[in-house]
Design a protein around this motif. Structure first.
Motif, PDB file in Angstrom:
ATOM      1  N   LEU A  20       0.770  -1.218   0.024  1.00  0.00           N
ATOM      2  CA  LEU A  20      -0.169  -0.026  -0.190  1.00  0.00           C
ATOM      3  C   LEU A  20       0.785   1.232   0.052  1.00  0.00           C
ATOM      4  N   GLY A  21       1.837   1.068   0.872  1.00  0.00           N
ATOM      5  CA  GLY A  21       3.109   2.078   0.831  1.00  0.00           C
ATOM      6  C   GLY A  21       3.508   2.557  -0.621  1.00  0.00           C
ATOM      7  N   LEU A  22       3.773   1.611  -1.209  1.00  0.00           N
ATOM      8  CA  LEU A  22       4.329   1.692  -2.834  1.00  0.00           C
ATOM      9  C   LEU A  22       3.127   2.128  -3.769  1.00  0.00           C
ATOM     10  N   SER A  23       2.018   1.818  -3.569  1.00  0.00           N
ATOM     11  CA  SER A  23       0.927   2.471  -4.365  1.00  0.00           C
ATOM     12  C   SER A  23       0.704   3.622  -4.099  1.00  0.00           C
ATOM     13  N   ARG A  24       0.970   4.414  -2.640  1.00  0.00           N
ATOM     14  CA  ARG A  24       0.773   5.701  -2.570  1.00  0.00           C
ATOM     15  C   ARG A  24       1.861   6.296  -3.059  1.00  0.00           C
ATOM     16  N   VAL A  25       3.228   6.097  -3.077  1.00  0.00           N
ATOM     17  CA  VAL A  25       4.179   6.582  -3.736  1.00  0.00           C
ATOM     18  C   VAL A  25       3.883   6.823  -5.188  1.00  0.00           C
ATOM     19  N   LEU A  26       3.491   5.463  -5.932  1.00  0.00           N
ATOM     20  CA  LEU A  26       3.332   5.976  -7.124  1.00  0.00           C
ATOM     21  C   LEU A  26       2.133   6.576  -7.596  1.00  0.00           C
ATOM     22  N   GLU A  27       1.043   6.760  -6.986  1.00  0.00           N
ATOM     23  CA  GLU A  27      -0.061   7.870  -6.932  1.00  0.00           C
ATOM     24  C   GLU A  27       0.453   9.268  -6.749  1.00  0.00           C
ATOM     25  N   ARG A  28       1.191   9.328  -5.704  1.00  0.00           N
ATOM     26  CA  ARG A  28       1.745  10.861  -5.572  1.00  0.00           C
ATOM     27  C   ARG A  28       2.637  11.197  -6.809  1.00  0.00           C
ATOM     28  N   THR A  29       3.469  10.018  -7.203  1.00  0.00           N
ATOM     29  CA  THR A  29       4.355  10.394  -8.431  1.00  0.00           C
ATOM     30  C   THR A  29       3.478  10.768  -9.713  1.00  0.00           C
ATOM     31  N   THR A  30       2.434   9.916  -9.955  1.00  0.00           N
ATOM     32  CA  THR A  30       1.536  10.096 -10.977  1.00  0.00           C
ATOM     33  C   THR A  30       1.226  11.328 -11.200  1.00  0.00           C
ATOM     34  N   ARG A  31       0.559  11.683 -10.000  1.00  0.00           N
ATOM     35  CA  ARG A  31      -0.034  13.072  -9.719  1.00  0.00           C
ATOM     36  C   ARG A  31       1.014  14.255 -10.119  1.00  0.00           C
ATOM     37  N   TRP A  32       2.346  14.197  -9.751  1.00  0.00           N
ATOM     38  CA  TRP A  32       3.366  14.981  -9.817  1.00  0.00           C
ATOM     39  C   TRP A  32       3.635  15.252 -11.462  1.00  0.00           C
ATOM     40  N   VAL A  33       3.616  13.922 -12.302  1.00  0.00           N
ATOM     41  CA  VAL A  33       3.703  13.863 -13.695  1.00  0.00           C
ATOM     42  C   VAL A  33       2.657  14.687 -14.317  1.00  0.00           C
ATOM     43  N   LEU A  34       1.572  14.439 -13.876  1.00  0.00           N
ATOM     44  CA  LEU A  34       0.396  15.198 -14.464  1.00  0.00           C
ATOM     45  C   LEU A  34       0.537  16.503 -14.459  1.00  0.00           C
ATOM     46  N   GLN A  35       0.970  17.078 -13.189  1.00  0.00           N
ATOM     47  CA  GLN A  35       1.033  18.341 -12.904  1.00  0.00           C
ATOM     48  C   GLN A  35       2.129  19.188 -13.360  1.00  0.00           C
ATOM     49  N   ASN A  36       3.228  18.397 -13.677  1.00  0.00           N
ATOM     50  CA  ASN A  36       4.688  18.974 -13.841  1.00  0.00           C
ATOM     51  C   ASN A  36       5.233  18.803 -15.362  1.00  0.00           C
ATOM     52  N   ILE A  37       4.677  17.715 -15.933  1.00  0.00           N
ATOM     53  CA  ILE A  37       5.438  17.232 -17.162  1.00  0.00           C
ATOM     54  C   ILE A  37       4.351  17.304 -18.350  1.00  0.00           C
TER      55      ILE A  37
ATOM     56  N   SER B   8      -2.409  20.934  -0.450  1.00  0.00           N
ATOM     57  CA  SER B   8      -0.991  19.963  -0.332  1.00  0.00           C
ATOM     58  C   SER B   8      -0.273  20.623  -1.807  1.00  0.00           C
ATOM     59  N   GLU B   9      -0.907  20.465  -2.743  1.00  0.00           N
ATOM     60  CA  GLU B   9      -0.312  20.937  -4.038  1.00  0.00           C
ATOM     61  C   GLU B   9       0.292  22.390  -4.065  1.00  0.00           C
TER      62      GLU B   9
ATOM     63  N   LEU C  48       1.192  24.054  -1.410  1.00  0.00           N
ATOM     64  CA  LEU C  48       2.227  24.064  -0.642  1.00  0.00           C
ATOM     65  C   LEU C  48       3.640  23.585  -1.542  1.00  0.00           C
ATOM     66  N   ALA C  49       3.593  22.618  -2.377  1.00  0.00           N
ATOM     67  CA  ALA C  49       4.618  21.949  -2.950  1.00  0.00           C
ATOM     68  C   ALA C  49       5.195  23.048  -3.901  1.00  0.00           C
ATOM     69  N   ARG C  50       4.216  23.669  -4.693  1.00  0.00           N
ATOM     70  CA  ARG C  50       4.642  24.731  -5.637  1.00  0.00           C
ATOM     71  C   ARG C  50       5.334  26.057  -4.998  1.00  0.00           C
ATOM     72  N   ALA C  51       4.952  26.305  -3.713  1.00  0.00           N
ATOM     73  CA  ALA C  51       5.385  27.314  -3.028  1.00  0.00           C
ATOM     74  C   ALA C  51       6.981  26.861  -2.594  1.00  0.00           C
ATOM     75  N   HIS C  52       6.911  25.853  -2.141  1.00  0.00           N
ATOM     76  CA  HIS C  52       8.066  24.956  -1.667  1.00  0.00           C
ATOM     77  C   HIS C  52       9.551  25.392  -2.808  1.00  0.00           C
ATOM     78  N   ARG C  53       8.713  25.008  -3.903  1.00  0.00           N
ATOM     79  CA  ARG C  53       9.642  24.569  -5.326  1.00  0.00           C
ATOM     80  C   ARG C  53       9.945  26.272  -5.547  1.00  0.00           C
ATOM     81  N   ARG C  54       9.253  27.022  -5.416  1.00  0.00           N
ATOM     82  CA  ARG C  54       9.630  28.438  -5.805  1.00  0.00           C
ATOM     83  C   ARG C  54      10.518  29.246  -4.968  1.00  0.00           C
ATOM     84  N   ILE C  55      10.520  28.754  -3.460  1.00  0.00           N
ATOM     85  CA  ILE C  55      11.236  29.294  -2.443  1.00  0.00           C
ATOM     86  C   ILE C  55      12.832  28.643  -2.678  1.00  0.00           C
ATOM     87  N   VAL C  56      12.783  27.359  -2.932  1.00  0.00           N
ATOM     88  CA  VAL C  56      14.057  26.796  -3.254  1.00  0.00           C
ATOM     89  C   VAL C  56      14.816  27.145  -4.404  1.00  0.00           C
TER      90      VAL C  56
END
Length: 815
Positions: free
Chosen positions: A602-619, A739-740, A742-750
């Motif tokens: 279940l942990g692996l599937s959650r990682v893959l889901e978060r990463t899938t969402r990341w790809v959809l948003q950023n690529i 949460s998304e 927050l992630a965008r703000a995090h990236r901008r600050i870095v």
């Protein structure tokens, strides 16, 4: 004779049955094809089913058999008379046939009840007609896989049975267990099933002729005797050596008017001393079905269990009306459905909600149709070599024989994977039943699912179950798993995903390596069902790990299409090397309990889901999947190797704690660190995106990323965005949006830190940036302390603090 053939799609397969129900054989075939549609969700073709009834049969058994075979051949000829053919690779409609649909040359049949020995006859007719599939038309003939000899249906169902028991903490390979069964040792599924474990203690069984009772069987003795019967031609329980029975054992004719059971038999079947009701053969069958044993193994034909709400007429099996029982009468712990239609679907659901462990027949006994499909596709693969002269038919037949166990293992892996998928979805349904409710709504909206006919609960029924502590049962989840696969595979075939080079591995993984070597790459490239094989294998891989509701959930939440979700998941799966990780988890499962294994998966599937969402948003969706994977692999390797050195703050503490926790159960350190590093995959992709944008060093980027995360307590904000949201669907979606953000703000600050760092160390640049925005930072930290001080902060409070991070990020001007 009369016959019927029903198909679920243009590419479909299923058996042809010699029906013994002349008055309602159409109803019988309709029920079977519905099951076949669900069962075929794991393979390439959709489901089909055919059947026939001879109207005039001679009385002598031999003549009766030959007449039935002749009528079977009549049905086969009738089917081929109206089926398109392929001639030199081009579709050809038969003479005098007016076709209103498109090209439709795929027709495959299989053995079923009464037709197990007819495949060679069907293939001779196929050759006579010049049909393009030749002897791949009817699987299981002389040059195909003998299911009884391989035992594939029973072996597949046994994998499901083993999982049920493993979840109960029992290993039936090494510990004795009690069984009652439906069938006899001459049968394929029953016979092979009762030879799966030498620890089997078969207490009782019945077929249409006899009832067998062995009150206290000695496992080695009874196993040896069952094996002897299995090897005997046309054996019955009457052939069982009475000296091998335990005290009080007996074999009784089903037609016996009055049965006098021994005290030992009564005790083993759970008949109380107060129960003095006389028994005959039929009532004794009901007693066997109700026996208090660990396993009920169905390897026979007939519907023997109905739901409390159903009548015998609802079961649709009049011959077994006298022996049928209700689901609450069962006292077994586990049911293995090697045979079809042993329970009504409503009976399965009722039994499961009462605490019984059961799947569906379509899940348990899919091994047979899966192996037949592999046989057909292997023959299609090798046909190119036969046509070109590089492979002779005898050599092909020898190769098929050599591949038997390799093919069987591919099939059994599907059984393991599907039964595991149901267990994972059970856990997901307890966390978020709304995802499964929405999946049912979505499938109904597209007319892909009839909830009532599949005995699935309404929204109101789900709400009532939630209050009583029950959600969705395993049999219901089995149905949803199948329908989600059928839906997804259809969408993939209407897209270009199966043509992407990234999916080639699914075609290669479908066939044994030696088959590909013998056929050659060209044969693989021109395989008639290349796209269908890729689509089915990709669907199985994704849905079995991610769950039935995954694709629909992301389509709902992101607005992307199913094709786009699958493409993004393919990127996530390749970047995580999920196949290798799944193999490692499987290797480790003997050391840990199923509960721990399921938590990892279940942990692996959650990682893959978060990463899938990341790809959809950023690529960019127009980029090739291979290019996306390629540009990230090296950077990910660098980050994985040094992750424990660069991660900081709460995430560092979490990483160390989880690695330690995994190692405590006896798992090696390298696996522990690999598994837990993967948890941060979406963050590592963020780091690589920032690296490409700023040109900074990979590890410097990672250090800056986690320094900012620590400074603004971002892990706490991410975690509590979801923790404080209610179960309301919309509030959960709002938490994800937060949460998304927050992630965008995090990236901008870095990015700002690294851009302004120059020759300074990233941590110095971070400190300088925070000083320059001191007022904003102080305001944020003050609000954060206030919210943390609250005993139960609400969603609104966490939202206000999170918005401060976004405001700060927008105020930064990157020079």
């Amino acid at each position: 004779m009369e016959g019927v053939h029903l198909r679920g799609a243009s590419v479909a397969r299923g058996g042809i049955r010699w029906s013994d129900r002349p008055d309602d054989y159409r109803t019988e075939i309709l029920g079977l094809v519905k099951t076949q549609m669900v069962k075929n969700a794991v393979i390439v073709p959709a489901g089909s089913k055919g059947g026939f009834v001879p109207r005039l049969l001679p009385g002598e058994p031999g003549a009766r058999f030959e007449e039935g075979k002749r009528q079977y051949e009549t049905l086969i000829r009738g089917l081929l008379d109206i089926t398109d053919n392929l001639v030199e690779g081009k579709a050809q409609t038969p003479d005098k046939v007016v076709a209103f649909d498109g090209s439709d040359p795929y027709l495959v049949v299989a053995a079923d009840k009464g037709t197990a020995r007819f495949s060679d006859a069907a293939n001779m007719i196929s050759t006579e007609y010049g049909f393009w599939l030749n002897d791949a038309f009817a699987s299981g003939g002389s040059n195909g896989y003998d299911h009884k000899a391989v035992g594939i249906t029973a072996r597949g169902a046994w994998e499901c049975v083993k999982r049920h028991f493993r979840e109960k903490g029992k290993d039936i390979e090494s510990e004795p267990f009690t069984v009652v069964g439906i069938g006899d040792m001459s049968g394929d599924v029953f016979g092979n099933g009762m030879l799966m474990s030498e620890q089997t203690r078969l207490i009782a069984a019945f077929d249409h002729r006899h009832i067998f009772i062995d009150p206290d069987p000695d496992p080695p003795t009874s196993y040896a005797e069952r094996k002897r019967l299995f090897g005997m031609e046309r054996s019955s329980w009457e052939d069982y050596d009475r000296t091998r029975l335990s005290k009080g054992g007996m074999v009784i004719s089903r037609g016996t008017k009055e049965v006098d059971l021994s005290p030992e038999a009564r005790a083993s079947l759970g008949i109380s001393d107060e129960d003095s009701e006389p028994l005959n053969g039929e009532s004794l069958v009901r007693v066997v079905l109700k026996a208090p044993v660990e396993l009920l193994w169905n390897g026979g034909i007939g519907t023997f269990v109905k739901a409390t709400s159903e009548t015998d007429a609802d079961a649709g099996d009049p011959p077994n009306d006298p022996v049928r029982i209700g689901a609450p009468d069962l006292r077994c712990q586990v049911v293995g459905e090697g045979g079809n239609l042993g329970f009504t679907q409503e009976a399965r659901v009722e039994y499961a909600l009462l605490g019984g462990a059961i799947n569906t027949d379509a899940i348990d006994n899919s091994g047979g149709v899966d192996m037949s499909d592999h046989e057909v596709n292997l023959k299609i693969l090798l046909a190119h070599g036969i046509t070109s002269g590089s492979l002779s038919i005898p050599d092909r037949n020898e190769l098929l024989e050599e591949l038997t166990e390799s093919v069987a293992e591919l099939v059994l892996q599907n059984n393991r994977s599907q039964s595991l998928a149901i267990s994972l979805d059970q856990l997901r349904a307890r966390e978020s039943v709304d995802d499964f409710r929405d999946l049912m709504f979505a499938l109904e909206k597209t007319a892909e699912l009839d909830r009532q006919s599949e005995s699935l609960p309404t929204a109101d029924a789900l709400a009532e179950r939630r209050e009583s502590g029950h959600i969705l049962s395993r049999p219901e989840l089995c149905v949803l798993l199948a329908y989600s696969k059928l839906s997804l595979m259809g969408r993939l075939l209407r897209s270009r995903v199966p043509d992407d080079p990234v999916t080639e591995s699914y075609l290669l993984g479908y066939f044994p390596v030696s088959a590909i070597a013998a056929a050659g790459q060209e044969s693989l490239d021109v395989h008639r069902l290349r796209r269908q094989i890729i689509a089915s294998q990709l669907t199985n891989d994704l849905v079995d790990l991610m769950g039935a509701a995954f694709v629909n959930r992301l389509v709902r939440d992101t607005g992307h299409t199913a094709k786009e979700v699958v493409s993004a998941w393919l990127v996530a799966s390749r970047l995580s090397d999920h196949k290798a990780l799944l193999s490692e988890i499987e290797n480790q499962q003997s050391k840990v309990s199923p509960r721990i294994t399921y938590r990892w998966l279940l942990g692996l599937s959650r990682v893959l889901e978060r990463t899938t969402r990341w790809v959809l948003q950023n690529i960019d969706g127009e980029l090739s999947l291979a290019a996306i994977v390629g540009e990230n692999l090296q950077g990910l390797a660098t980050l994985r190797d040094s992750f424990s050195e660069v991660v900081a703050g709460e995430e560092r503490a979490l990483f160390a704690a989880r690695v330690s926790e995994i190692r405590e159960v006896g798992v090696d350190e390298s696996f522990s660190e690999r598994l837990m590093t993967l948890r941060f995959l979406d963050q590592m992709l963020d780091i690589l995106e920032i690296e490409r944008e700023t040109g900074a060093d990979t590890l410097d980027t990672a250090r800056a990323y986690y320094r900012i995360s620590e400074e603004f307590d971002l892990p706490w904000l991410h975690r509590n965005s979801f923790a404080v949201a209610s179960e309301d669907h919309w509030e959960q979606r709002a938490a994800r949006v937060l949460s998304e953000d927050l992630a965008r703000a995090h990236r901008r600050i870095v990015v700002a830190v690294l851009t302004q760092a120059g020759s300074d160390e990233p941590w110095k640049a971070t400190r300088a940036l925070l000083r320059s925005k001191g007022r904003n930072v102080r305001r944020f930290k003050s609000l954060l302390e206030q919210v943390k001080a609250e005993e139960t902060p609400g969603f609104a409070a966490v939202s206000v603090v999170a918005r401060e991070v976004s405001t700060l990020a927008r105020s930064i001007v990157v020079r």
